[in-house]
Motif scaffolding. Structure first.
Motif: not given
Length: 249
Positions: A29-49, A151-158
């Motif tokens: 998960v720590p390695a995943l969060l920045p990659l998710l922010l790249g795939a679906v661009p945003g300023d922040s991400i919250v992962w609730s396990p 967020f765009s339709d492409d972001d939702v699809a990703a």
């Protein structure tokens, strides 16, 4: 394919590559969060396990949710339609703007106390099954926020593409599910009355026990049947039947 589309595909593939090589959730998960922010661009991400529980979420940037923000979120979550969609609904990727207007969002008590402090003017959230925890189905919620354009339709699809893969990987990494404990004869009696539509008070009167004892029996039975509430427990009892449920002492 345009240069922007190629760049977006590379960012999605970077997430997929990481998922393929994952060996445990703690390091993933720590390695995943920045990659998710790249795939679906945003300023922040919250992962609730553990969706719907008090377990502390993981965030990027780290420490995004202060204790005050988390307490405010807990107070106001029930009135937030996007939270309801991820915790109780289907959990498919959803833009906040699809559920409510900007004015409706700003009118929420949670906006001033939770979202505005970290610039969550636009949000895309989703949830997905992620194995089991304590013998019950587990769901992870992910919310990506940003301060600029929606967020765009492409972001939702990703997000939809990655959601399926995230669920599969977390199921694979989850600990094996232990065999269910047997339902006791007393829990069986409570479940039988529950399935007939009786309230806890009525069950308590029928079995000559206190309503609190009924609550405890149901709590234990839910865990053993791997269900999350009265309706699921009643359905499990009716579909499986007494003979299909192992009985303990």
């Amino acid at each position: 394919m345009s240069a922007a589309a190629e760049a977006g595909l590379r960012r999605i593939l970077a997430v997929v590559d990481l998922l393929i090589d994952a060996v445990d959730e703690e390091t993933l998960v720590p390695a995943l969060l920045p990659l998710l922010l790249g795939a679906v661009p945003g300023d922040s991400i919250v992962w609730s396990p553990r969706a719907g529980t008090a377990e502390r979420p993981l965030t990027l940037p780290a420490g995004l949710l202060t204790p005050d923000i988390q307490a405010a979120f807990a107070r106001h979550a029930a009135a937030d339609s996007l939270v309801t969609h991820t915790t109780l609904g289907p959990g498919t990727p959803m833009r906040r703007s699809t559920l409510q207007t900007r004015a409706e969002f700003h009118a929420l008590a949670a906006y001033a106390e939770v979202y505005r402090p970290f610039g969550a003017e636009q949000q895309l959230a989703m949830s997905f099954p992620a194995g089991y925890a304590a013998g019950r189905p587990r769901k992870v919620c992910v919310a990506i926020s940003r301060d600029g354009s929606d967020f765009s339709d492409d972001d939702v699809a990703a997000a939809a593409l990655l959601r399926t893969r995230l669920s599969r990987v977390l199921h694979r990494l989850a600990p094996p599910v232990p065999p269910p404990s047997p339902v006791t004869h007393r829990e069986s009696a409570v479940l039988a009355l529950l399935a007939r539509g009786l309230t806890n008070q009525q069950i308590a009167h029928r079995l000559a026990i206190s309503p609190r004892t009924v609550d405890k029996h149901l709590e234990h039975a839910y865990a053993k049947l791997r269900v999350n509430g009265r309706v699921e427990a009643a359905n499990a009892w009716l579909t499986r039947g007494r003979t299909a449920v192992r009985l303990g002492p």
